[in-house]
Design an enzyme around this catalytic site. Structure first.
Site, short mmCIF file in Angstrom:
data_model
loop_
_atom_site.label_atom_id
_atom_site.label_comp_id
_atom_site.label_asym_id
_atom_site.label_seq_id
_atom_site.Cartn_x
_atom_site.Cartn_y
_atom_site.Cartn_z
N LYS A 190 67.77 69.02 62.21
CA LYS A 190 68.65 68.00 62.73
C LYS A 190 68.38 68.92 64.98
O LYS A 190 68.81 68.19 65.89
CB LYS A 190 69.73 67.77 62.87
N ASP A 208 71.30 62.23 61.98
CA ASP A 208 72.53 62.96 61.89
C ASP A 208 73.22 62.04 60.89
O ASP A 208 72.84 61.41 60.52
CB ASP A 208 73.56 63.40 63.45
#
Length: 323
Positions: A190, A208
């Site tokens: 991420k 997320d």
């Protein structure tokens, strides 16, 4: 002749016994009857309720009808186009001026808001603007600088580790390859995709909590694992769209499609959403749930892009003077 009157007497006793036998039967029947009616009514109510419950989902069934792969892709790409019109100014909501600042800010953003990170990093980067400077900070000093973001001890360990790694293994520069970035302490896919997409122009999908939630609500994936969500969504959209798609979906998740109570009644893409109805559907009530610029409130960046239509977030309040 004396026997004649005895027979009628016996005959009278037989009905008496039968009467005695039938009497309880009638009483039992009388007591049982109301209970039977009550039970019948209760069963009838349950049956009616069950029938109603079975009919209710049937009305919504068409909206939940399984899609073909082609239909899913077309609907997903149309959602992306609608979000692009809704958020033409979508951008990363972390303040940064270079790849190192973005990397540090992204690590700090775990388990807190971007606005809190943006209020914290000005002091941090004033003290440690480079990997070499940050790696040289005493842990206690770094902890104090990033304390407002929460989990400051674990984040301090990550920041010191990644700063030392950048200094020792990458010449003090943030690498522009995912396989290198994920070797840094505290950096996963991420964080790597955030840095690649926004500092190096390399397309990436940032999964997320907001992106994962909306991807499932939109029916793009059923996965909970971030890597699997990324793979499912990447298969739907062209690579050139990945970075901006991430910004648009996250923007929508923060402003409209909230975790606990999405503002369905104020959502422009409601007709395309198979999860419509999970949140507030009344338009007036839904509008009150809108956040940030859509709700007339400040955004998350202290220094937003020039085309951002909302107000910048306020800086962190100075610490109270000791009395």
């Amino acid at each position: 002749m004396n026997d004649t009157p005895e027979k009628p007497t016996a005959a009278k006793k037989v009905p008496a016994k039968r009467t005695t036998t039938k009497a309880p039967a009638k009483k039992t029947a009388a007591k049982t009857a109301p209970a039977t009616k009550a039970t019948t009514k209760a069963v009838a109510k349950k049956t009616t309720a069950k029938a109603a419950a079975e009919k209710a989902p049937a009305k919504k069934a068409p909206a939940r009808k399984p899609e073909s792969r082609t239909t899913l892709v077309r609907r997903a790409r149309r959602i992306n186009r609608e979000l692009a019109e809704l958020y033409p100014y979508a951008h990363p909501e972390l303040d940064f001026t270079n790849s190192f600042e973005l990397l540090v800010a992204t690590v700090l953003s775990a388990q807190t808001t971007d606005v809190r990170v943006n209020q914290t990093t000005p002091r941090l980067f004033a003290v440690a603007p480079t990997p070499e400077d940050m790696a040289a900070l005493p842990p206690e000093e770094l902890e104090e600088l990033i304390r407002p973001t929460g989990f400051f001890r674990a984040k301090t360990k990550s920041l010191l580790g990644l700063s030392a790694a950048l200094r020792d293994r990458f010449g003090g520069e943030v690498p522009g390859r995912l396989e290198d970035l994920v070797t840094l302490p505290g950096v996963g896919r991420k964080t790597a995709n955030v840095v690649l997409g926004n500092a190096f122009g390399v397309p990436g999908i940032t999964v997320d909590t907001h992106f994962g939630r909306l991807a499932r609500r939109f029916g793009w994936t059923t996965q909970e694992d971030a890597d699997k969500v990324e793979a499912d969504v990447a298969a739907i959209f062209p690579k050139s769209e990945w970075t901006m798609l991430s910004h648009r979906v996250v923007f929508h998740g923060r402003r409209v499609c909230h975790s606990r109570k999405p503002a369905c009644g104020a959502c422009p893409i409601a007709p395309l959403c198979p999860s419509y109805g999970e949140g507030e559907t009344d338009p007036e009530k839904a509008r009150k749930l809108l956040k940030y610029e859509l709700g007339g409130q400040p955004g998350q960046r202290l220094k937003p892009p020039a085309d951002y239509p909302g107000q910048p977030a306020p800086p962190m309040a100075p610490p109270a003077a000791a009395s």
